[in-house]
Write a protein that holds these residues in place. Sequence first.
Motif, PDB file in Angstrom:
ATOM      1  N   LEU A 112      -4.645  -6.603  -3.531  1.00 54.46           N
ATOM      2  CA  LEU A 112      -3.337  -6.785  -4.649  1.00 54.46           C
ATOM      3  C   LEU A 112      -4.370  -6.536  -5.502  1.00 54.46           C
ATOM      4  O   LEU A 112      -4.827  -5.427  -5.845  1.00 54.46           O
ATOM      5  CB  LEU A 112      -2.235  -7.853  -4.966  1.00 54.46           C
ATOM      6  N   ARG A 113      -6.009  -6.960  -5.446  1.00 51.38           N
ATOM      7  CA  ARG A 113      -6.981  -6.961  -5.934  1.00 51.38           C
ATOM      8  C   ARG A 113      -7.838  -5.540  -5.668  1.00 51.38           C
ATOM      9  O   ARG A 113      -7.525  -4.666  -6.368  1.00 51.38           O
ATOM     10  CB  ARG A 113      -7.689  -8.072  -5.375  1.00 51.38           C
ATOM     11  N   ARG A 114      -7.610  -5.046  -4.656  1.00 48.16           N
ATOM     12  CA  ARG A 114      -8.129  -3.829  -3.973  1.00 48.16           C
ATOM     13  C   ARG A 114      -7.314  -2.986  -4.875  1.00 48.16           C
ATOM     14  O   ARG A 114      -7.850  -1.971  -5.357  1.00 48.16           O
ATOM     15  CB  ARG A 114      -8.102  -3.070  -2.681  1.00 48.16           C
ATOM     16  N   GLY A 115      -5.604  -2.544  -4.698  1.00 48.52           N
ATOM     17  CA  GLY A 115      -5.005  -1.607  -5.026  1.00 48.52           C
ATOM     18  C   GLY A 115      -5.290  -1.747  -6.705  1.00 48.52           C
ATOM     19  O   GLY A 115      -4.868  -0.361  -7.450  1.00 48.52           O
ATOM     20  N   CYS A 116      -5.158  -2.790  -7.535  1.00 47.51           N
ATOM     21  CA  CYS A 116      -5.261  -2.630  -9.358  1.00 47.51           C
ATOM     22  C   CYS A 116      -6.619  -2.657  -9.657  1.00 47.51           C
ATOM     23  O   CYS A 116      -6.894  -1.482 -10.334  1.00 47.51           O
ATOM     24  CB  CYS A 116      -5.903  -4.268  -9.740  1.00 47.51           C
ATOM     25  N   VAL A 117      -8.023  -2.352  -8.485  1.00 45.75           N
ATOM     26  CA  VAL A 117      -9.472  -1.866  -8.742  1.00 45.75           C
ATOM     27  C   VAL A 117      -8.955   0.108  -8.697  1.00 45.75           C
ATOM     28  O   VAL A 117      -9.536   0.976  -9.390  1.00 45.75           O
ATOM     29  CB  VAL A 117     -10.503  -1.969  -7.912  1.00 45.75           C
ATOM     30  N   ILE A 118      -8.646   0.191  -7.381  1.00 45.87           N
ATOM     31  CA  ILE A 118      -8.327   1.581  -7.215  1.00 45.87           C
ATOM     32  C   ILE A 118      -7.614   2.335  -8.416  1.00 45.87           C
ATOM     33  O   ILE A 118      -7.269   3.448  -8.644  1.00 45.87           O
ATOM     34  CB  ILE A 118      -7.564   1.754  -6.133  1.00 45.87           C
ATOM     35  N   TRP A 171       6.014   3.474  -9.628  1.00 47.26           N
ATOM     36  CA  TRP A 171       5.313   2.573  -8.194  1.00 47.26           C
ATOM     37  C   TRP A 171       4.321   1.395  -8.299  1.00 47.26           C
ATOM     38  O   TRP A 171       4.832   0.881  -7.647  1.00 47.26           O
ATOM     39  CB  TRP A 171       6.014   3.910  -7.198  1.00 47.26           C
ATOM     40  N   VAL A 172       3.310   1.796  -9.137  1.00 47.61           N
ATOM     41  CA  VAL A 172       2.126   1.190  -9.082  1.00 47.61           C
ATOM     42  C   VAL A 172       3.086  -0.625  -9.676  1.00 47.61           C
ATOM     43  O   VAL A 172       3.047  -1.055  -9.210  1.00 47.61           O
ATOM     44  CB  VAL A 172       1.155   2.107  -9.990  1.00 47.61           C
ATOM     45  N   SER A 173       3.260  -0.405 -11.102  1.00 48.62           N
ATOM     46  CA  SER A 173       3.945  -1.597 -11.205  1.00 48.62           C
ATOM     47  C   SER A 173       4.382  -2.192 -10.802  1.00 48.62           C
ATOM     48  O   SER A 173       4.845  -3.211 -10.819  1.00 48.62           O
ATOM     49  CB  SER A 173       4.830  -1.404 -12.844  1.00 48.62           C
ATOM     50  N   LYS A 174       5.957  -1.246  -9.534  1.00 47.49           N
ATOM     51  CA  LYS A 174       6.703  -2.680  -8.546  1.00 47.49           C
ATOM     52  C   LYS A 174       5.559  -3.430  -7.728  1.00 47.49           C
ATOM     53  O   LYS A 174       6.143  -3.667  -7.806  1.00 47.49           O
ATOM     54  CB  LYS A 174       8.214  -1.035  -8.700  1.00 47.49           C
ATOM     55  N   ALA A 175       5.289  -2.228  -7.171  1.00 48.31           N
ATOM     56  CA  ALA A 175       4.365  -2.657  -6.816  1.00 48.31           C
ATOM     57  C   ALA A 175       2.959  -4.039  -6.783  1.00 48.31           C
ATOM     58  O   ALA A 175       3.812  -4.840  -5.990  1.00 48.31           O
ATOM     59  CB  ALA A 175       2.864  -1.384  -5.457  1.00 48.31           C
ATOM     60  N   GLU A 187       0.664  -1.441   0.125  1.00 54.32           N
ATOM     61  CA  GLU A 187       0.047   0.313   0.075  1.00 54.32           C
ATOM     62  C   GLU A 187       1.729   1.133  -0.146  1.00 54.32           C
ATOM     63  O   GLU A 187       0.675   1.949  -0.772  1.00 54.32           O
ATOM     64  CB  GLU A 187      -0.874   0.287   1.035  1.00 54.32           C
ATOM     65  N   ALA A 188       2.045   1.387   0.522  1.00 52.21           N
ATOM     66  CA  ALA A 188       2.901   2.341   0.807  1.00 52.21           C
ATOM     67  C   ALA A 188       3.695   2.828  -0.723  1.00 52.21           C
ATOM     68  O   ALA A 188       3.530   4.111  -0.884  1.00 52.21           O
ATOM     69  CB  ALA A 188       4.253   2.043   1.687  1.00 52.21           C
ATOM     70  N   MET A 189       3.820   1.901  -1.379  1.00 53.34           N
ATOM     71  CA  MET A 189       4.716   1.367  -2.465  1.00 53.34           C
ATOM     72  C   MET A 189       3.474   1.954  -3.768  1.00 53.34           C
ATOM     73  O   MET A 189       4.025   2.954  -4.614  1.00 53.34           O
ATOM     74  CB  MET A 189       5.377  -0.280  -3.251  1.00 53.34           C
ATOM     75  N   ILE A 190       2.335   1.812  -3.686  1.00 54.86           N
ATOM     76  CA  ILE A 190       1.069   2.240  -4.587  1.00 54.86           C
ATOM     77  C   ILE A 190       1.158   3.140  -4.611  1.00 54.86           C
ATOM     78  O   ILE A 190      -0.128   3.870  -5.270  1.00 54.86           O
ATOM     79  CB  ILE A 190       0.706   0.374  -5.143  1.00 54.86           C
TER      80      ILE A 190
END
Length: 689
Positions: free
Chosen positions: A617-623, A582-586, A571-574
Amino acid sequence: MARNKEGLILLVDVGPTMHSVLPEIQKVCSLLIQKKLVYSKYDEVGVVVFGTEDTKNDLTKEVGGYEHVTVLQPIKVVDGDLVDVMQQLPRGTVPGDFMDAIVVGMDMLIKKYQETIKGKKRICLITNAMYPIKDPYEGTKEDQVYTIAEQMAAHGMKIDCIVFKGNQIHDTHDSIIKENDMLLSIFSKKTKAKAVRVESSTSLLGALRTRNISPVTIYRGDLELSSTFKIKVWVYKKTSEEKFPTLKKYSDKAPSTDKFATHEIKIDYEYKSVQDPSKVVPPEQRIKGYRYGPQVIPISSAELEAVKFRPEKSVKLLGFTNASNIMRHYYMKDVNIFIADPGNKKAIIAVSALARAMKEMNKVAILRCVWRQGQTNVVIGVLTPNVSENDNIADSFYFNVLPFAEDIREFQFPSFSNLPASVQPNSEQQEAADKLVMMLDLAPAGKEEALRPDFTPNPVLERFYHHLELKSKHPDAAVPPLDATLKRITEPDPEVISQNKLVIDEFRRCFDLKENPKLKKSTRRLLRDRTSGSFGGEVVKNEGRSTDLVTSTSTVKVETIGDSTPVPDFEAMISRRDSPEWVSKAIFGMKNKVFDLVENSYEGDTYPKALECLVALRRGCVIEQEPKQFNNFLHHLYRFCQEKDLSSFCEFLASKDITLITKTEAEDSEIAEGDARSLFVKAEPNSSK
């Protein structure tokens, strides 16, 4: 076993100045007997005390003199009664003469063993040596001690002198103490003797050698410097971990009247077929194997013997390097000591010359060692010179095993210097920390070093032996509390803490320490569900009180997903906005983390943590509107689990209702609402196609 028995005389000073330390002496002497009951049940021990009002010994009756020396226990095989004798030492009323006690102990050993068990007769003297010994009828005190030492050497006796310096009174003359120290040092010059001076009860507990370990060489042969230059050496273990005595299973079915019953239990194993549990598989139909992915590769005993690496027994020099190139943390396992072949003058000179040259040039040697013929492993180690300061002791080497590439763990930790200035200590804080370290030094100038490895016993083992002795007398006895002396090893010394209270208070004042509140489960879930690293001043009820959760994004920027906190790291990276990468790295890092957790699981122990990472991961990809990243990964994860026989994880995800990201949640998704659960439909136990 009986041929290796030891004859030991304990000489204990019970004079007035020893009363304060006698409880500790009783403990350490009792422990000695307890260990002998475990490891050396054939050893024989006698107990002599001096400084008593009464006199009871054979020499007083035979030749006169030797007053205030009492034989509490004649030499006999160790038993439980001897432990009771040691735990009830009398309190003497007169100053004791340790030289009289030594002579009485020698007389007991000579009468008991004559010329037998040479090298296995030992005297252990425990005293504070604060009072002068009597002048002899002829000659000087030094002459008397030399005569006694020569007699001890002639009869193959050893002596250990433990001098307790912790309770010296101020009116004791320094000249008396120096004279007694000089007299005791004569024994080490003329016979096999060890003199130890201790200042605390903890050191006293570790000063007495409570278990005899016979020196056994692990290698005798050549140290090959080249094909034409070889030195004869012997190798011994210098340090080795002391473990619990082996616990064995015994039967209580033997009749109590049978004194010769061994109570041994014989165990037999049967191997049965999985297909037919009633059928026993004979040894010739059993074979060992190794896991290789989902397969088991059978390896016959003949193949196993053929594939083993069997080098020749040898110790060969590979080369020299600077001592600074070998870090202390490279050392593995036990420490060995290399000495020259005893009696081989050329080998002694060669070892001494090599050790002194290496020390002068600050070099160490790298060796390849195979200790015995048929050994299946090769050891690479470092040889460090040990130049002796005693003319009577030859130079030698210490040997430490070095790791191979597979043994090294390359854990990377960020440097504190990379942290921002706001979290670096200021000059006042640094000074307070320096004072704390200096004031809590275990080896202050002018004092005995505390917790020296030579004199610090293992508190776990000490407590075990004490409880074993207790249960031998009272089978239903509860485990006693930890002894106060052992607490000084396992816990901070109260005296040291009280002496340095001002320094500790100053250190506490310089740092703003706050209690980390224990959050309720609902609060932890709230923190986990936040996708950014910031909380805008929310107030959460915590255990009946309000706690302000006013935090901001950490100034320490996370760059990798760690093992302990993968979700917060993700969450900190994304949420970082200093670079679009940083999004793709996270996302990439979290995918790898899920794969690792699933693949390395044992009976599903890591599945809950993998699920938590997958949900994040799912939540981050949605956001971040990256639905394809998650959907493709979930398909790939499903195929991976089917190939690796990990379908239980798929069933686990299906039971937790993990679905693909639909078009409703993210515009770029190609998954319709009705197809979101299609991936895991087959994995559900009660579903149909």
